[in-house]
Design a protein around this motif. Structure first.
Motif: not given
Length: 217
Positions: A20-26
């Protein structure tokens, strides 16, 4: 004032429980790197850490404990340590570090070489962690999977928005706890105003605890 960083390196200890932390890459796509439990993947990450010139910004996303940070975890595997106190002091020397992981506030108290550091308390990011906390403290939280999902999204938004301000030069590292608290307060207000969320008080309480356990050193 714009922070003068030689490099920015974001390490995501990626498994099913931290996806769920993956959007941080944006926020920082060029600086984002996910690691697996594979030895080669971990070696690439530590080699990159060792190569960073001071002062750089290091962000860790994943699981942790009071004396270190964990590698990605899977149901069939034991917890394995990515960084402990010794190599944390080695790799974080002279850098600003933001560790979005459980009990990282305690971990940074054991470190001495960083420039600045931000850590967090016991982040309840899954039903399993809620049960483990209840077993340890005797305090049972009335939380559903959806409640925890809402909590995760809320604090991720707060951290992402704050780091975005940092990398754009409109905030300094030392101001981050204030920025994070501001965005967390916004999320608390949104949760409490949503009468459709039956468990909004419990979710707001999690966010309140998250905000109050932020530590900068």
């Amino acid at each position: 004032m714009l922070e003068q960083y030689k490099n920015i390196f974001c390490i995501h200890s990626l498994d099913d429980s931290t996806a769920f932390l993956s959007p941080f890459k944006n926020i920082i796509p060029e600086a984002y790197s996910s690691i697996t439990s594979n030895k080669d993947s971990l070696k690439v990450a530590t080699t990159m850490l060792a190569s960073l010139e001071a002062k750089s910004l290091i962000i860790f996303l994943g699981h942790g404990y009071s004396r270190g940070l964990y590698s990605p975890q899977f149901e069939s595997s034991e917890k394995s340590i990515f960084l402990d106190m010794e190599n944390g002091n080695e790799y974080f020397s002279g850098h600003d570090i933001l560790l979005l992981s459980c009990k990282s506030a305690e971990y940074i108290r054991h470190l001495t070489t960083f420039n600045n550091a931000i850590g967090f308390g016991n982040i309840i990011s899954s039903a399993k962690e809620s049960s483990a906390e209840a077993e340890y403290t005797g305090h049972f939280r009335n939380l559903t999977e959806k409640d925890i999902e809402n909590f995760n999204k809320a604090y991720l938004n707060a951290i992402s928005n704050s780091v975005d301000l940092l990398v754009k030069g409109t905030s300094t590292f030392k101001e981050l706890p204030i920025k994070i608290s501001f965005f967390i307060n916004q999320e608390i207000n949104k949760v409490l105003k949503d009468k459709g969320k039956a468990n909004r008080i419990e979710v707001a309480r999690l966010l309140y605890e998250f905000r109050n356990e932020i530590e900068i050193r």
